[in-house]
Design a protein around this motif. Sequence first.
Motif, PDB file in Angstrom:
ATOM      1  N   ASP A  98       0.792  -1.229   0.000  1.00 11.48           N
ATOM      2  CA  ASP A  98       0.000   0.000   0.000  1.00 11.48           C
ATOM      3  C   ASP A  98       0.826   1.280   0.000  1.00 11.48           C
ATOM      4  O   ASP A  98       0.360   2.314  -0.464  1.00 11.48           O
ATOM      5  CB  ASP A  98      -0.936   0.029   1.224  1.00 11.48           C
ATOM      6  N   VAL A  99       2.028   1.252   0.517  1.00  9.84           N
ATOM      7  CA  VAL A  99       2.799   2.488   0.710  1.00  9.84           C
ATOM      8  C   VAL A  99       3.215   3.109  -0.613  1.00  9.84           C
ATOM      9  O   VAL A  99       3.184   4.331  -0.787  1.00  9.84           O
ATOM     10  CB  VAL A  99       4.037   2.205   1.583  1.00  9.84           C
ATOM     11  N   GLY A 100       3.616   2.286  -1.571  1.00  9.33           N
ATOM     12  CA  GLY A 100       4.095   2.797  -2.855  1.00  9.33           C
ATOM     13  C   GLY A 100       5.597   2.729  -3.014  1.00  9.33           C
ATOM     14  O   GLY A 100       6.127   2.949  -4.111  1.00  9.33           O
ATOM     15  N   ASP A 101       6.317   2.404  -1.933  1.00 11.07           N
ATOM     16  CA  ASP A 101       7.773   2.321  -2.015  1.00 11.07           C
ATOM     17  C   ASP A 101       8.222   1.148  -2.875  1.00 11.07           C
ATOM     18  O   ASP A 101       9.281   1.195  -3.501  1.00 11.07           O
ATOM     19  CB  ASP A 101       8.373   2.180  -0.613  1.00 11.07           C
ATOM     20  N   LEU A 102       7.418   0.101  -2.912  1.00  9.64           N
ATOM     21  CA  LEU A 102       7.799  -1.092  -3.675  1.00  9.64           C
ATOM     22  C   LEU A 102       7.875  -0.795  -5.169  1.00  9.64           C
ATOM     23  O   LEU A 102       8.803  -1.251  -5.852  1.00  9.64           O
ATOM     24  CB  LEU A 102       6.802  -2.215  -3.400  1.00  9.64           C
ATOM     25  N   LYS A 103       6.927  -0.034  -5.707  1.00  6.97           N
ATOM     26  CA  LYS A 103       6.952   0.306  -7.134  1.00  6.97           C
ATOM     27  C   LYS A 103       8.206   1.099  -7.473  1.00  6.97           C
ATOM     28  O   LYS A 103       8.852   0.851  -8.501  1.00  6.97           O
ATOM     29  CB  LYS A 103       5.703   1.096  -7.498  1.00  6.97           C
ATOM     30  N   LEU A 104       8.563   2.046  -6.623  1.00  8.07           N
ATOM     31  CA  LEU A 104       9.777   2.827  -6.850  1.00  8.07           C
ATOM     32  C   LEU A 104      11.013   1.937  -6.780  1.00  8.07           C
ATOM     33  O   LEU A 104      11.953   2.097  -7.561  1.00  8.07           O
ATOM     34  CB  LEU A 104       9.869   3.949  -5.812  1.00  8.07           C
ATOM     35  N   TRP A 105      11.005   1.012  -5.837  1.00  9.74           N
ATOM     36  CA  TRP A 105      12.150   0.115  -5.659  1.00  9.74           C
ATOM     37  C   TRP A 105      12.327  -0.772  -6.893  1.00  9.74           C
ATOM     38  O   TRP A 105      13.444  -0.982  -7.363  1.00  9.74           O
ATOM     39  CB  TRP A 105      11.910  -0.732  -4.412  1.00  9.74           C
ATOM     40  N   VAL A 106      11.213  -1.291  -7.430  1.00  8.08           N
ATOM     41  CA  VAL A 106      11.270  -2.152  -8.613  1.00  8.08           C
ATOM     42  C   VAL A 106      11.711  -1.353  -9.832  1.00  8.08           C
ATOM     43  O   VAL A 106      12.585  -1.791 -10.603  1.00  8.08           O
ATOM     44  CB  VAL A 106       9.908  -2.825  -8.864  1.00  8.08           C
ATOM     45  N   ASP A 107      11.116  -0.173 -10.040  1.00  5.56           N
ATOM     46  CA  ASP A 107      11.459   0.641 -11.214  1.00  5.56           C
ATOM     47  C   ASP A 107      12.928   1.066 -11.196  1.00  5.56           C
ATOM     48  O   ASP A 107      13.570   1.176 -12.244  1.00  5.56           O
ATOM     49  CB  ASP A 107      10.566   1.884 -11.267  1.00  5.56           C
ATOM     50  N   LYS A 108      13.467   1.269 -10.014  1.00  7.39           N
ATOM     51  CA  LYS A 108      14.869   1.682  -9.894  1.00  7.39           C
ATOM     52  C   LYS A 108      15.815   0.550 -10.279  1.00  7.39           C
ATOM     53  O   LYS A 108      16.918   0.787 -10.789  1.00  7.39           O
ATOM     54  CB  LYS A 108      15.140   2.145  -8.462  1.00  7.39           C
ATOM     55  N   ARG A 109      15.390  -0.690 -10.069  1.00  6.80           N
ATOM     56  CA  ARG A 109      16.259  -1.849 -10.316  1.00  6.80           C
ATOM     57  C   ARG A 109      15.756  -2.735 -11.447  1.00  6.80           C
ATOM     58  O   ARG A 109      16.190  -3.882 -11.572  1.00  6.80           O
ATOM     59  CB  ARG A 109      16.361  -2.689  -9.030  1.00  6.80           C
ATOM     60  N   ILE A 110      14.867  -2.216 -12.276  1.00  8.29           N
ATOM     61  CA  ILE A 110      14.244  -3.064 -13.308  1.00  8.29           C
ATOM     62  C   ILE A 110      15.274  -3.613 -14.289  1.00  8.29           C
ATOM     63  O   ILE A 110      15.116  -4.719 -14.823  1.00  8.29           O
ATOM     64  CB  ILE A 110      13.146  -2.264 -14.056  1.00  8.29           C
ATOM     65  N   SER A 111      16.361  -2.884 -14.515  1.00  7.23           N
ATOM     66  CA  SER A 111      17.393  -3.367 -15.437  1.00  7.23           C
ATOM     67  C   SER A 111      18.186  -4.533 -14.859  1.00  7.23           C
ATOM     68  O   SER A 111      18.905  -5.225 -15.596  1.00  7.23           O
ATOM     69  CB  SER A 111      18.352  -2.219 -15.783  1.00  7.23           C
ATOM     70  N   MET A 112      18.076  -4.764 -13.555  1.00  5.50           N
ATOM     71  CA  MET A 112      18.804  -5.856 -12.915  1.00  5.50           C
ATOM     72  C   MET A 112      18.153  -7.213 -13.156  1.00  5.50           C
ATOM     73  O   MET A 112      18.798  -8.255 -13.012  1.00  5.50           O
ATOM     74  CB  MET A 112      18.900  -5.612 -11.395  1.00  5.50           C
ATOM     75  N   PHE A 113      16.882  -7.217 -13.512  1.00  7.37           N
ATOM     76  CA  PHE A 113      16.150  -8.470 -13.704  1.00  7.37           C
ATOM     77  C   PHE A 113      16.307  -8.925 -15.149  1.00  7.37           C
ATOM     78  O   PHE A 113      15.654  -8.395 -16.055  1.00  7.37           O
ATOM     79  CB  PHE A 113      14.676  -8.279 -13.347  1.00  7.37           C
ATOM     80  N   GLN A 114      17.197  -9.902 -15.356  1.00  6.80           N
ATOM     81  CA  GLN A 114      17.533 -10.357 -16.694  1.00  6.80           C
ATOM     82  C   GLN A 114      17.396 -11.871 -16.791  1.00  6.80           C
ATOM     83  O   GLN A 114      17.463 -12.597 -15.798  1.00  6.80           O
ATOM     84  CB  GLN A 114      18.979  -9.955 -17.051  1.00  6.80           C
ATOM     85  N   GLU A 115      17.182 -12.360 -18.062  1.00  6.23           N
ATOM     86  CA  GLU A 115      17.140 -13.792 -18.366  1.00  6.23           C
ATOM     87  C   GLU A 115      16.137 -14.531 -17.479  1.00  6.23           C
ATOM     88  O   GLU A 115      16.414 -15.590 -16.921  1.00  6.23           O
ATOM     89  CB  GLU A 115      18.531 -14.422 -18.241  1.00  6.23           C
ATOM     90  N   LEU A 116      14.958 -13.944 -17.367  1.00  2.00           N
ATOM     91  CA  LEU A 116      13.914 -14.541 -16.526  1.00  2.00           C
ATOM     92  C   LEU A 116      13.204 -15.644 -17.296  1.00  2.00           C
ATOM     93  O   LEU A 116      12.830 -15.462 -18.463  1.00  2.00           O
ATOM     94  CB  LEU A 116      12.912 -13.468 -16.104  1.00  2.00           C
ATOM     95  N   ASN A 117      13.017 -16.785 -16.648  1.00  2.00           N
ATOM     96  CA  ASN A 117      12.332 -17.909 -17.324  1.00  2.00           C
ATOM     97  C   ASN A 117      11.078 -18.363 -16.598  1.00  2.00           C
ATOM     98  O   ASN A 117      10.363 -19.230 -17.096  1.00  2.00           O
ATOM     99  CB  ASN A 117      13.296 -19.087 -17.491  1.00  2.00           C
ATOM    100  N   SER A 118      10.812 -17.798 -15.399  1.00  2.00           N
ATOM    101  CA  SER A 118       9.612 -18.170 -14.667  1.00  2.00           C
ATOM    102  C   SER A 118       9.347 -17.120 -13.592  1.00  2.00           C
ATOM    103  O   SER A 118      10.256 -16.380 -13.201  1.00  2.00           O
ATOM    104  CB  SER A 118       9.785 -19.552 -14.014  1.00  2.00           C
ATOM    105  N   PRO A 119       8.121 -17.035 -13.096  1.00  2.00           N
ATOM    106  CA  PRO A 119       7.838 -16.108 -11.991  1.00  2.00           C
ATOM    107  C   PRO A 119       8.675 -16.410 -10.750  1.00  2.00           C
ATOM    108  O   PRO A 119       9.096 -15.494 -10.039  1.00  2.00           O
ATOM    109  CB  PRO A 119       6.345 -16.327 -11.727  1.00  2.00           C
ATOM    110  N   ALA A 120       8.925 -17.694 -10.478  1.00  2.00           N
ATOM    111  CA  ALA A 120       9.759 -18.050  -9.322  1.00  2.00           C
ATOM    112  C   ALA A 120      11.182 -17.538  -9.495  1.00  2.00           C
ATOM    113  O   ALA A 120      11.834 -17.117  -8.533  1.00  2.00           O
ATOM    114  CB  ALA A 120       9.760 -19.559  -9.125  1.00  2.00           C
TER     115      ALA A 120
END
Length: 303
Positions: A98-120
Amino acid sequence: MQYFIDSQDGSLQAAQNCNDKEAFFTVMSTAEFHECKEQLPYYKELLHCLGSIRYCKAEVFKNCIIGTLRLPQKSEQRSPQLSFSFYLTGQSLLFVEDVGDLKLWVDKRISMFQELNSPAHLLLQFMEQMIEDDVLYLSHIESETEKMEENIGSGGSADFFPLLTKHRQKLSELNAYYEQLTDIGELFQSRACSLFADDTGDWEKFTHRAERLQNHVQLLRENMLQLRELYQSKQDARQNKIMGILTIVTTFFLPLTLLTGWYGMNFAYMPELKWRYGYLSVIIVSLVIAIGEIIYFKKKKFF
């Protein structure tokens, strides 16, 4: 906020570039979750988790894994940096906060998430980012501990115990945090999660990393305990030294006090009261006693 996986490089992309593809990863508020909760089995368990997020955990259900993540501040503050629930299936990952900090945290590090093959796998990379710089923070605490140890040698400072207490509380929080992450990592390696996570080797590496961080924290906690004992022993030695000085002073003046009390009785037939050299003789006797005590104390190395 919705995200999808780029088919070319497996990177995470924001929803505005997804061209109406089905969302792979979603971050939503509690109110937004209530609007679509009927589409998700076991949504009541997730709502129960949202009521009080105090630690990290994960529970396996028939078609999903539900849990909470609580990321502590890398500072002396006790409030968490991030606190949210997650809902993992074989096709998607959902974060509710609910706070909104999580969206900012994800957007700031979105380039770090690479070669994803599953939600897990995305959840694994997310948790790896949660502990990415923790070694640096623990090294900072270790350097602060070394400074406190150096200050003890110079007498310590007035804020020694408050600072020690803050570090011990933070280390206690981090110790529980890494233990909980280790439990989650071991859960994803188990057969119960084979439907959601097939990259057990990566989860095993994450688990070992969390265990190493926990071992580092436990070492720092032991150092804090030894530091407190060292400070207490220094204080005890200082108090013993003061008591020794007071004892020497008391012993030094004890014979003189006896002499003063003896001649302060003023009996009528005390011969020294009317003797011409009585006062001078008392002075000489007092000096002899004082010099004798000083020589005796020096010989016994009392000071």
